[in-house]
Design a protein around this motif. Sequence first.
Motif, PDB file in Angstrom:
ATOM      1  N   LEU A 149       0.819  -1.209   0.000  1.00 61.83           N
ATOM      2  CA  LEU A 149       0.000   0.000   0.000  1.00 61.83           C
ATOM      3  C   LEU A 149       0.858   1.265   0.000  1.00 61.83           C
ATOM      4  N   LEU A 150       1.904   1.289   0.819  1.00 66.05           N
ATOM      5  CA  LEU A 150       2.777   2.455   0.862  1.00 66.05           C
ATOM      6  C   LEU A 150       3.514   2.655  -0.459  1.00 66.05           C
ATOM      7  N   THR A 151       3.976   1.555  -1.049  1.00 62.37           N
ATOM      8  CA  THR A 151       4.689   1.658  -2.320  1.00 62.37           C
ATOM      9  C   THR A 151       3.798   2.225  -3.413  1.00 62.37           C
ATOM     10  N   LEU A 152       2.572   1.717  -3.509  1.00 61.68           N
ATOM     11  CA  LEU A 152       1.657   2.209  -4.535  1.00 61.68           C
ATOM     12  C   LEU A 152       1.282   3.666  -4.292  1.00 61.68           C
ATOM     13  N   PHE A 153       1.074   4.035  -3.040  1.00 67.60           N
ATOM     14  CA  PHE A 153       0.689   5.417  -2.753  1.00 67.60           C
ATOM     15  C   PHE A 153       1.826   6.394  -3.058  1.00 67.60           C
ATOM     16  N   LEU A 154       3.021   6.113  -2.554  1.00 72.96           N
ATOM     17  CA  LEU A 154       4.141   7.027  -2.750  1.00 72.96           C
ATOM     18  C   LEU A 154       4.569   7.090  -4.222  1.00 72.96           C
ATOM     19  N   SER A 155       4.616   5.935  -4.873  1.00 75.71           N
ATOM     20  CA  SER A 155       5.028   5.931  -6.280  1.00 75.71           C
ATOM     21  C   SER A 155       3.989   6.613  -7.161  1.00 75.71           C
ATOM     22  N   SER A 156       2.701   6.483  -6.829  1.00 76.18           N
ATOM     23  CA  SER A 156       1.679   7.175  -7.613  1.00 76.18           C
ATOM     24  C   SER A 156       1.761   8.687  -7.410  1.00 76.18           C
ATOM     25  N   CYS A 157       2.147   9.128  -6.207  1.00 76.81           N
ATOM     26  CA  CYS A 157       2.331  10.568  -5.977  1.00 76.81           C
ATOM     27  C   CYS A 157       3.475  11.097  -6.832  1.00 76.81           C
ATOM     28  N   VAL A 158       4.586  10.356  -6.857  1.00 77.92           N
ATOM     29  CA  VAL A 158       5.724  10.777  -7.675  1.00 77.92           C
ATOM     30  C   VAL A 158       5.345  10.768  -9.156  1.00 77.92           C
ATOM     31  N   ALA A 159       4.669   9.712  -9.587  1.00 73.22           N
ATOM     32  CA  ALA A 159       4.275   9.610 -10.993  1.00 73.22           C
ATOM     33  C   ALA A 159       3.317  10.726 -11.382  1.00 73.22           C
ATOM     34  N   PHE A 160       2.408  11.074 -10.490  1.00 74.05           N
ATOM     35  CA  PHE A 160       1.468  12.171 -10.766  1.00 74.05           C
ATOM     36  C   PHE A 160       2.208  13.491 -10.923  1.00 74.05           C
ATOM     37  N   TYR A 161       3.200  13.718 -10.088  1.00 75.44           N
ATOM     38  CA  TYR A 161       3.946  14.981 -10.150  1.00 75.44           C
ATOM     39  C   TYR A 161       4.743  15.094 -11.442  1.00 75.44           C
ATOM     40  N   VAL A 162       5.459  14.033 -11.812  1.00 76.13           N
ATOM     41  CA  VAL A 162       6.352  14.128 -12.973  1.00 76.13           C
ATOM     42  C   VAL A 162       5.606  14.009 -14.300  1.00 76.13           C
ATOM     43  N   SER A 163       4.363  13.534 -14.269  1.00 74.89           N
ATOM     44  CA  SER A 163       3.646  13.327 -15.531  1.00 74.89           C
ATOM     45  C   SER A 163       2.585  14.381 -15.809  1.00 74.89           C
ATOM     46  N   ARG A 164       2.023  14.982 -14.780  1.00 80.02           N
ATOM     47  CA  ARG A 164       0.924  15.924 -14.990  1.00 80.02           C
ATOM     48  C   ARG A 164       1.328  17.384 -14.840  1.00 80.02           C
ATOM     49  N   PHE A 165       2.550  17.642 -14.358  1.00 77.50           N
ATOM     50  CA  PHE A 165       3.024  19.008 -14.207  1.00 77.50           C
ATOM     51  C   PHE A 165       4.370  19.140 -14.905  1.00 77.50           C
ATOM     52  N   ASP A 166       4.606  20.312 -15.471  1.00 81.79           N
ATOM     53  CA  ASP A 166       5.833  20.569 -16.213  1.00 81.79           C
ATOM     54  C   ASP A 166       6.798  21.376 -15.348  1.00 81.79           C
ATOM     55  N   PHE A 167       7.860  20.700 -14.894  1.00 83.44           N
ATOM     56  CA  PHE A 167       8.925  21.344 -14.149  1.00 83.44           C
ATOM     57  C   PHE A 167      10.254  20.862 -14.710  1.00 83.44           C
ATOM     58  N   ARG A 168      11.290  21.615 -14.445  1.00 84.38           N
ATOM     59  CA  ARG A 168      12.593  21.267 -14.981  1.00 84.38           C
ATOM     60  C   ARG A 168      13.158  19.993 -14.366  1.00 84.38           C
ATOM     61  N   VAL A 169      12.779  19.720 -13.124  1.00 89.64           N
ATOM     62  CA  VAL A 169      13.362  18.574 -12.411  1.00 89.64           C
ATOM     63  C   VAL A 169      12.550  17.310 -12.604  1.00 89.64           C
ATOM     64  N   ASN A 170      11.536  17.332 -13.455  1.00 90.28           N
ATOM     65  CA  ASN A 170      10.690  16.148 -13.627  1.00 90.28           C
ATOM     66  C   ASN A 170      11.491  14.922 -14.047  1.00 90.28           C
ATOM     67  N   LEU A 171      12.245  15.063 -15.120  1.00 92.36           N
ATOM     68  CA  LEU A 171      12.997  13.926 -15.641  1.00 92.36           C
ATOM     69  C   LEU A 171      14.083  13.487 -14.669  1.00 92.36           C
ATOM     70  N   ALA A 172      14.760  14.449 -14.049  1.00 95.62           N
ATOM     71  CA  ALA A 172      15.806  14.103 -13.089  1.00 95.62           C
ATOM     72  C   ALA A 172      15.232  13.374 -11.885  1.00 95.62           C
ATOM     73  N   LEU A 173      14.056  13.795 -11.408  1.00100.16           N
ATOM     74  CA  LEU A 173      13.422  13.138 -10.262  1.00100.16           C
ATOM     75  C   LEU A 173      13.028  11.711 -10.615  1.00100.16           C
ATOM     76  N   LEU A 174      12.483  11.512 -11.794  1.00 98.39           N
ATOM     77  CA  LEU A 174      12.104  10.165 -12.206  1.00 98.39           C
ATOM     78  C   LEU A 174      13.334   9.277 -12.370  1.00 98.39           C
ATOM     79  N   LEU A 175      14.429   9.844 -12.875  1.00 98.36           N
ATOM     80  CA  LEU A 175      15.662   9.074 -13.020  1.00 98.36           C
ATOM     81  C   LEU A 175      16.228   8.669 -11.670  1.00 98.36           C
TER      82      LEU A 175
END
Length: 295
Positions: free
Chosen positions: A92-118
């Motif tokens: 449950l924690l893995t799905l919740f935290l990873s979905s939060c990260v995925a939502f941030y890097v995929s639905r908002f445009d910031f310079r650190v998106n790709l670096a954060l996902l990497l």
Amino acid sequence: MSSTTAPSKRRAPIRPARVLLHVFLAGTALAWLAPLLWAVFSALRPYSETSAKGYVSWPDTLNFGNFTNAFEQSDMTHYFGNTLIIAIPAVLLTLFLSSCVAFYVSRFDFRVNLALLLVFTAGNLLPQQVIITPLYRLYLLTDLPGVTASGKLYDSALGLVLIHVAFQSGFCAFVLSNYMRSLPHELTEAALVDGASVWRLYWQITLPLCKPAMAALATLLSIWIYNDFFWALVLISTGENMPITSALNNLSGQYFTDPNLVAAGALLTAIPTLVVYFVLQRQFVSGLTLGSNKG
């Protein structure tokens, strides 16, 4: 008056390449099933008969005595409970935290998106054996008085939950971010125009559309965390705190080990993973085939 007859359907000729393909697939399936079938065969035979006639012999007695003895001798009920305490919060924690990260890097445009996902994805490329020594020392030095029975992060279910979350979040964030990118951005823009908050945009709009991907990841995570033996062996020292994968050690004696009994115990430990897969089979398959029909 002329009459027309429907052309007869001719059966396509059997091609040798297709025959070879089916033979190869059947042989591969049998090769994968052979160890499982052999384990079932061994678990159903008493060890006295096996020792007298050998494993490659026709059985005289087949019963479930080894399964009953394995369940009682290994105290599987207790270790199943330990595994649920570790696996359910970790998934449950893995799905919740990873979905939060995925939502941030995929639905908002910031310079650190790709670096954060990497950064999250790079954690999966690091072998577990490389960091085990510093991680072991860190767990020993982390005091948690009143939080865990041992008073430390070491030798606790919390320690295993955290390490599973840390190692599995990268893969889940990568999969979910790719799926969320396929969702129409018009949904996000319309919700923002209507005054929806970021949390509502994530929880009530984006996350419900990710159910197939979440179900597929939940199935994989449940199987991976349930079958884990390495982290439990290194980060748990008390036998009563071990998960189910370590309970099989209770079936091994100091001077003698009944392999038929161990086979029965191994089959019993595999039942929950099969139950999880069959319950989530439809969602798992649909999650794996996402985007297969898109151009």
